[in-house]
Design a protein around this motif. Sequence first.
Motif, PDB file in Angstrom:
ATOM      1  N   ARG A 188      -7.071  48.206  32.981  1.00  0.00           N
ATOM      2  CA  ARG A 188      -8.207  49.076  32.700  1.00  0.00           C
ATOM      3  C   ARG A 188      -7.722  50.496  32.414  1.00  0.00           C
ATOM      4  O   ARG A 188      -6.840  51.013  33.087  1.00  0.00           O
ATOM      5  N   GLY A 189      -8.300  51.126  31.391  1.00  0.00           N
ATOM      6  CA  GLY A 189      -7.924  52.493  31.053  1.00  0.00           C
ATOM      7  C   GLY A 189      -7.523  52.623  29.597  1.00  0.00           C
ATOM      8  O   GLY A 189      -7.823  51.765  28.760  1.00  0.00           O
ATOM      9  N   ARG A 190      -6.831  53.712  29.279  1.00  0.00           N
ATOM     10  CA  ARG A 190      -6.425  54.015  27.901  1.00  0.00           C
ATOM     11  C   ARG A 190      -5.039  53.463  27.613  1.00  0.00           C
ATOM     12  O   ARG A 190      -4.122  53.585  28.436  1.00  0.00           O
ATOM     13  N   HIS A 191      -4.907  52.859  26.439  1.00  0.00           N
ATOM     14  CA  HIS A 191      -3.612  52.347  25.982  1.00  0.00           C
ATOM     15  C   HIS A 191      -3.368  52.842  24.566  1.00  0.00           C
ATOM     16  O   HIS A 191      -4.256  52.759  23.706  1.00  0.00           O
ATOM     17  N   THR A 192      -2.176  53.362  24.331  1.00  0.00           N
ATOM     18  CA  THR A 192      -1.821  53.890  23.020  1.00  0.00           C
ATOM     19  C   THR A 192      -0.815  52.970  22.344  1.00  0.00           C
ATOM     20  O   THR A 192       0.201  52.603  22.944  1.00  0.00           O
ATOM     21  N   GLY A 193      -1.121  52.600  21.118  1.00  0.00           N
ATOM     22  CA  GLY A 193      -0.201  51.813  20.304  1.00  0.00           C
ATOM     23  C   GLY A 193       0.475  52.707  19.289  1.00  0.00           C
ATOM     24  O   GLY A 193      -0.085  53.711  18.841  1.00  0.00           O
ATOM     25  N   TYR A 194       1.700  52.351  18.913  1.00  0.00           N
ATOM     26  CA  TYR A 194       2.499  53.174  18.010  1.00  0.00           C
ATOM     27  C   TYR A 194       2.984  52.349  16.828  1.00  0.00           C
ATOM     28  O   TYR A 194       3.307  51.169  16.966  1.00  0.00           O
ATOM     29  N   ARG A 195       3.031  52.993  15.682  1.00  0.00           N
ATOM     30  CA  ARG A 195       3.769  52.440  14.544  1.00  0.00           C
ATOM     31  C   ARG A 195       5.071  53.211  14.452  1.00  0.00           C
ATOM     32  O   ARG A 195       5.084  54.437  14.580  1.00  0.00           O
ATOM     33  N   LEU A 196       6.163  52.481  14.240  1.00  0.00           N
ATOM     34  CA  LEU A 196       7.491  53.078  14.275  1.00  0.00           C
ATOM     35  C   LEU A 196       8.136  53.025  12.912  1.00  0.00           C
ATOM     36  O   LEU A 196       7.991  52.047  12.177  1.00  0.00           O
ATOM     37  N   LYS A 206      -2.521  54.883  17.791  1.00  0.00           N
ATOM     38  CA  LYS A 206      -3.919  54.509  17.946  1.00  0.00           C
ATOM     39  C   LYS A 206      -4.171  54.274  19.429  1.00  0.00           C
ATOM     40  O   LYS A 206      -3.407  53.570  20.093  1.00  0.00           O
ATOM     41  N   THR A 207      -5.245  54.851  19.952  1.00  0.00           N
ATOM     42  CA  THR A 207      -5.563  54.728  21.371  1.00  0.00           C
ATOM     43  C   THR A 207      -6.848  53.938  21.550  1.00  0.00           C
ATOM     44  O   THR A 207      -7.838  54.189  20.854  1.00  0.00           O
ATOM     45  N   VAL A 208      -6.814  52.979  22.463  1.00  0.00           N
ATOM     46  CA  VAL A 208      -7.960  52.126  22.769  1.00  0.00           C
ATOM     47  C   VAL A 208      -8.210  52.181  24.277  1.00  0.00           C
ATOM     48  O   VAL A 208      -7.251  52.186  25.061  1.00  0.00           O
ATOM     49  N   SER A 209      -9.474  52.226  24.680  1.00  0.00           N
ATOM     50  CA  SER A 209      -9.825  52.229  26.098  1.00  0.00           C
ATOM     51  C   SER A 209     -10.486  50.910  26.472  1.00  0.00           C
ATOM     52  O   SER A 209     -11.296  50.370  25.712  1.00  0.00           O
ATOM     53  N   TYR A 210     -10.124  50.403  27.656  1.00  0.00           N
ATOM     54  CA  TYR A 210     -10.723  49.176  28.180  1.00  0.00           C
ATOM     55  C   TYR A 210     -11.367  49.489  29.526  1.00  0.00           C
ATOM     56  O   TYR A 210     -10.786  50.210  30.345  1.00  0.00           O
ATOM     57  N   ASP A 211     -12.557  48.948  29.769  1.00  0.00           N
ATOM     58  CA  ASP A 211     -13.232  49.195  31.036  1.00  0.00           C
ATOM     59  C   ASP A 211     -12.923  48.134  32.085  1.00  0.00           C
ATOM     60  O   ASP A 211     -13.470  48.143  33.179  1.00  0.00           O
ATOM     61  N   HIS A 212     -12.015  47.206  31.752  1.00  0.00           N
ATOM     62  CA  HIS A 212     -11.565  46.208  32.709  1.00  0.00           C
ATOM     63  C   HIS A 212     -10.218  45.660  32.221  1.00  0.00           C
ATOM     64  O   HIS A 212      -9.827  45.890  31.073  1.00  0.00           O
ATOM     65  N   ARG A 213      -9.507  44.993  33.095  1.00  0.00           N
ATOM     66  CA  ARG A 213      -8.217  44.392  32.686  1.00  0.00           C
ATOM     67  C   ARG A 213      -8.464  43.403  31.561  1.00  0.00           C
ATOM     68  O   ARG A 213      -9.366  42.564  31.647  1.00  0.00           O
TER      69      ARG A 213
END
Length: 332
Positions: A188-196, A206-213
């Motif tokens: 749960r929370g914010r996760h940031t993905g990266y292009r390399l 790109k950042t995505v937030s989830y309100d649960h696992r």
Amino acid sequence: MHQSKGRRRLAALLALSALCGAVVAAPTTTLAYGGDGLRGAVNAFRADAHRAPVAGTALLDDIASHRASQMVRLDRLEHDIDYVTHRLNDAGVCWQAVGEILAWEKGWGDYDYRRTAQAWFDSPTHHDIMLGANYNAAGGAWRGTPDKQHYSVMVFVELCGTTTSSLAVSYLRPSRTYAPDRQLVLDRGRHTGYRLSADGFVVSRKTVSYDHRTTRSAAGRAYVGNTAYLKVSSGKLRGYWVRESSHAFVRGMTLYRAYAPARSISLATGAYRGYRFDWLGRVTATRAHVVDQPATGGATARAVINGRAYLRFATGWLAGYWVRDSRAIHFE
């Protein structure tokens, strides 16, 4: 035909034979070939024009091979730049421009790389793609049919911040691939993905937030410097890399290194907890131990389990258990 989409440059279709209107329904095909052969022929023209050669990668050759197969199934020349860019994005490739050139021929006998490259060179729109100064990588393939039809494809790519010499260590694919994809856990929370970029630099995020696992899937694992990343293959972060951690991990063991004989370790004073895990990383047993003065011991393996690094102790009360690797533990 010449199309434009964003920064992409697409090539026109090219028929090498006067029989371009002829069709053969549902032809039986052979395998696709020719990445090295087509690149060699094209790079000869690029050298004559004082252009740097384009390098090949397994991913780009695979894209070209699938494109050739698509055209054989359709029995016509047809661009599918969306397929090309989808494959690049799914692999986490940072690209700035893409060009595709196609060719079809019938009745010209055995396949000839130079003849195909010459036809592209003689066509202004294909010539511009083939000799594009900014392209630094290309995939190629041709596919034949029993009645000697030949479909040829080359996909040219301008990769971000890279040179031909650096492509050998590019991040076109994860250095550690999973087959099949493994379950990825995002807390749960914010996760940031990266292009390399091909040199391992972050070029977008790109950042995505989830309100649960949340569970997604991961296609592989790679290192940039000393940081491990996981390739997301489903959900909103598909095609991006996320940093591996205890909040973003694949279940179970992702990296295992055995020590034989066991490596000597030293332990600072403090409390230690050991774990045993099943194949999905679920805890099956636990044991605690307090070290009241600096001590020595041994470790038989190191692994990343559920996103955290562990050592398997070989001696003492915690023998056979996995203990979190930390600054309190040092290799002798």
